[in-house]
Design a protein around this motif. Structure first.
Motif, short mmCIF file in Angstrom:
data_model
loop_
_atom_site.label_atom_id
_atom_site.label_comp_id
_atom_site.label_asym_id
_atom_site.label_seq_id
_atom_site.Cartn_x
_atom_site.Cartn_y
_atom_site.Cartn_z
N SER A 82 -6.96 8.78 3.95
CA SER A 82 -6.27 9.95 4.46
C SER A 82 -5.45 10.70 3.62
O SER A 82 -5.44 12.03 3.59
N PHE A 83 -5.05 10.04 2.63
CA PHE A 83 -4.11 10.77 1.67
C PHE A 83 -5.01 11.78 0.71
O PHE A 83 -4.56 12.70 0.34
N PHE A 84 -6.36 11.43 0.62
CA PHE A 84 -7.01 12.31 -0.44
C PHE A 84 -7.64 13.21 0.33
O PHE A 84 -8.10 14.34 -0.17
N ILE A 85 -8.02 12.98 1.68
CA ILE A 85 -8.92 13.94 2.45
C ILE A 85 -8.32 14.93 3.46
O ILE A 85 -8.86 15.82 3.66
N LEU A 86 -7.26 14.49 4.12
CA LEU A 86 -6.86 15.06 4.93
C LEU A 86 -5.98 16.21 4.41
O LEU A 86 -6.27 17.63 4.96
N PRO A 87 -5.43 16.63 3.21
CA PRO A 87 -4.75 17.57 2.89
C PRO A 87 -5.69 18.60 2.55
O PRO A 87 -5.47 19.83 3.15
N PRO A 88 -6.73 18.30 1.93
CA PRO A 88 -7.71 19.42 1.62
C PRO A 88 -8.36 19.88 2.95
O PRO A 88 -8.52 21.15 3.15
N ARG A 107 0.17 14.46 3.58
CA ARG A 107 0.30 13.55 2.58
C ARG A 107 1.37 12.53 2.41
O ARG A 107 1.18 11.24 2.31
N ARG A 108 2.25 13.01 3.03
CA ARG A 108 3.53 12.00 2.89
C ARG A 108 3.60 11.17 4.40
O ARG A 108 3.92 9.86 4.05
N ASN A 109 2.67 11.55 5.27
CA ASN A 109 2.39 10.84 6.55
C ASN A 109 1.69 9.59 6.05
O ASN A 109 1.84 8.40 6.45
N ALA A 110 0.56 9.69 5.10
CA ALA A 110 -0.43 8.82 4.63
C ALA A 110 0.54 7.70 3.83
O ALA A 110 0.18 6.54 3.94
N VAL A 111 1.63 8.10 3.21
CA VAL A 111 2.35 7.19 2.52
C VAL A 111 2.85 6.18 3.26
O VAL A 111 3.14 4.92 3.06
N VAL A 112 3.54 6.52 4.48
CA VAL A 112 4.65 5.66 5.12
C VAL A 112 3.61 5.04 6.25
O VAL A 112 4.04 3.87 6.71
N MET A 113 2.54 5.63 6.56
CA MET A 113 1.81 5.03 7.77
C MET A 113 1.38 3.53 7.90
O MET A 113 1.56 3.01 8.72
N GLY A 143 5.65 19.22 12.79
CA GLY A 143 6.07 18.97 11.57
C GLY A 143 5.89 17.49 11.41
O GLY A 143 5.09 16.70 12.13
N LEU A 144 6.48 16.91 10.46
CA LEU A 144 6.46 15.30 10.05
C LEU A 144 6.33 14.62 11.13
O LEU A 144 5.35 13.67 11.60
N VAL A 145 7.49 14.66 12.00
CA VAL A 145 7.54 13.61 12.96
C VAL A 145 6.48 13.73 14.09
O VAL A 145 6.12 12.62 14.48
N LEU A 146 6.27 14.97 14.58
CA LEU A 146 5.24 14.98 15.75
C LEU A 146 3.88 14.66 15.29
O LEU A 146 3.17 13.97 16.03
N VAL A 147 3.54 15.17 14.17
CA VAL A 147 2.22 14.68 13.67
C VAL A 147 2.10 13.07 13.39
O VAL A 147 1.05 12.60 13.92
N TRP A 148 3.22 12.45 13.12
CA TRP A 148 3.32 11.10 12.74
C TRP A 148 2.96 10.48 14.20
O TRP A 148 2.13 9.47 14.04
N LEU A 149 3.72 10.97 15.34
CA LEU A 149 3.48 10.46 16.45
C LEU A 149 2.23 10.68 16.89
O LEU A 149 1.76 9.69 17.50
N THR A 167 0.64 -0.98 0.12
CA THR A 167 -0.01 0.19 -0.10
C THR A 167 1.01 1.27 -0.12
O THR A 167 0.49 2.22 -0.79
N PRO A 168 1.84 1.36 0.71
CA PRO A 168 2.64 2.71 0.73
C PRO A 168 3.45 2.64 -0.78
O PRO A 168 3.44 3.82 -1.23
N LEU A 169 3.59 1.71 -1.32
CA LEU A 169 4.13 1.89 -2.65
C LEU A 169 2.88 2.37 -3.79
O LEU A 169 3.28 3.41 -4.62
#
Lengths: 75, 488
Positions: free
Chosen positions: B90-96, B272-278, B44-50, A50-52
């Motif tokens: 989340s990739f599609f709806i959280l950024p907007p 968006r980048r968060n969603a990719v790795v989560m 930032g990225l790290v804190l939001v991720w956490l 999924t990440p890909l």
């Protein structure tokens, strides 16, 4: 809001097809792969794939100019 | 020193350290309402991720998932399927959503409905529904804390006093920390949980069966039907799986606290980048299922599957390890519970009480009211927790059946100009009514379908119908925020 590109939506749909709509195809024990029943193996595999897919969707969005990546976070 | 004393004092020590960290992280910042609820919008990225991971890894992951693998089997697979899909959504709806949040300085989910649909009544209703359905989620965290103390004290402390004690600790934690402190305690919690999950998930199957593969071979030998749908149940089959996975992945960021946490990000690209790795972070989930399945064979007669993980840990490892894992579990309940309390209280005070009963309140008074509300809401969850015996996963699914009813209003609100307030309002009412009816009459699942999903379909249908039936208004385009926001 700007709608996402069709390419990005396509890559977003792939995991939905793989782990949700197709359940009747993969919800079985055999073949056992890496010691895991097939359904467990399949779902774990898609946690990695999924990440890909989302990365591909991200590239589609950048390519289409919908987003400009990461500029705000460089200090 | 008795074993229970060692285990309990380790748990208490871990909670204490975490609370001190939370207090210091929170105390460095002046606590106005925006700082308390969205951390000044500067993560930032790290804190939001956490913070977001902090919401994912709850008691549900730790005790609930293993509990369902133990008691239900195959249906627990929905947990592995819905998590990656939730991040796709989340990739599609959280950024907007974040873009709208920044533009209008939104703090809560109900704020979003207010600004999109221009209706105070709708916004207050959304706040009310959000608070009501956060209660089962809060309840399951308290149940989890109660189970942890009960098992770690070797049954010496009963679950009810344990839950009352836990309630006091979490409330104190929320008062002193705010969202920033909670995010930092998440760091401790995630490290501990990651350690605990990987360790138990590998060690338990290894100790009793000689490995994960051999554990599965033993389950296939003893109870093969347990591993596929519908597992040990009669009515949780493939239709239930599809409808539940859709319901929960759509609903994942409809939880008021998840929705609100997106406002803490520094930029939409962070999200968006968060969603990719989560989805990678979900890799501990299968391990929890392995533990539940092992326990099913090793300890077949537990009264409640939710006890399985800790009971097998207690049986297998030295007592200090039980304490460490119990402490990780306690934080796993406390951090999400704190975020949920904070969100529910802010929603109630800011979007329900102030607009309807006290329009002249200042932000400072709202913050005070929010703190009082924390106590009231948690007390309600506590009462439910004491008097009900529903499994942790079932509680979570109950909450999802409610909050996912926001999905049409959010998604159509973001991407469609046409949809309007009355349509969304009637859609939510229809969805919630259907869910309430089906659940109270014990028709969940209904003809194989998850009741929450049935409600969601009805909801979408009503929104579409009312939108088409109502005449287009001239003001439609000016109400829709897209034009303004994308032109920044």
């Amino acid at each position: 809001m700007k709608r996402p590109t069709l390419g990005a939506i396509f890559f977003g749909l792939v995991p939905f097809v793989a782990v949700c709509f197709s359940v009747s195809l993969w919800d079985r024990i055999h073949p056992i792969i890496l010691g895991l029943p097939f359904n467990f193996f399949w779902l774990i595999l898609w946690m990695l794939l999924t990440p890909l897919c989302l990365w591909a969707a991200y590239r589609m969005e950048v390519h289409s100019g919908n987003i400009s990546p990461a500029k705000k976070e460089i200090h | 020193l008795t074993p229970s004393l060692i285990a309990l004092s380790m748990i208490a020590g871990i909670i204490l350290i975490a609370s001190v960290v939370g207090f210091y992280a929170g105390a460095r910042h002046k606590m106005d309402l925006e700082q308390w609820t969205v951390g000044g919008r500067g993560f930032g990225l790290v804190l939001v991720w956490l913070l977001m991971a902090g919401e994912v890894y709850t008691t549900f992951t730790f005790l609930g998932a293993s509990g369902w693998a133990y008691s239900r089997g195959g249906p627990a697979l929905y947990i592995l399927a819905y998590m990656p899909l939730a991040y796709v959504i989340s990739f599609f709806i959280l950024p907007p959503i974040w873009e709208v949040g920044r533009k209008y300085r939104l703090q809560t989910q109900a704020d979003f409905f207010q600004i999109r649909y221009g209706s105070k009544a709708l916004s207050a209703f959304v706040a009310l529904v959000g608070v009501v359905f956060i209660i089962p989620y809060l309840q399951l965290q308290l149940v989890g804390l109660g189970i942890i103390v009960e098992v770690s004290s070797f049954g010496g402390i009963h679950r009810t006093p344990a839950m009352i004690f836990a309630f006091a600790i979490v409330a104190a934690f929320v008062f002193t920390s705010g969202v920033r402190g909670i995010a930092w305690v998440s760091v401790i919690k995630d490290f501990l949980l990651l350690f605990a999950a990987v360790f138990i998930g590998i060690a338990v199957p290894y100790m009793y069966f000689g490995g994960i593969g051999k554990m599965f071979a033993a389950v296939i030998h003893a109870r093969p039907a347990h591993l596929v749908l519908p597992g040990a149940t009669k009515n949780l089959g493939q239709t239930w799986f599809i409808s539940t996975v859709l319901l929960t992945s759509f609903g994942f960021y409809m939880w008021p606290q998840g929705f609100g946490s997106s406002f803490t990000a520094k930029s939409s690209d962070t999200l968006r980048r968060n969603a990719v790795v989560m989805p990678l972070y979900g890799i501990t989930m299968p391990l929890m299922l392995f533990v539940g399945l092992s326990a099913m064979l090793v300890l077949p007669n537990l009264s409640n599957g939710d006890l399985s993980l800790l009971t097998i840990v207690r049986k297998s490892f030295p007592v200090w390890l039980l304490g460490l894992i119990g402490g990780a579990g306690a934080l796993t309940a406390m951090v999400p519970a704190a975020i949920q309390m904070l969100t529910a209280a802010t929603l109630f005070a800011k979007n329900l009480w102030r607009p309807i009963f006290a329009p002249t309140m200042s932000d400072q008074q709202v913050a005070t009211l929010a703190r009082i509300t924390v106590l009231v809401i948690t007390a309600i969850a506590l009462i439910f927790a004491v008097y009900s015996s529903v499994t942790i996963v079932s509680l979570l699914l109950l909450g999802y059946a409610g909050v996912t009813q926001f999905f049409p209003g959010v998604v159509l609100g973001l991407f469609s100009k046409r949809v309007n307030g009355p349509a969304v309002f009637s859609g939510i009412i229809a969805g919630i009514s259907a869910v309430t009816f089906l659940m109270l009459t014990r028709r969940d699942p209904w003809m194989g379908w998850n009741a929450g999903f049935v409600g969601l379909c009805l909801n979408f249908a009503v929104v579409a119908t009312v939108t088409v039936v109502l005449p287009r208004r001239a003001s439609e385009d000016t109400n829709f925020f897209a034009a303004k926001v994308s032109s920044i």
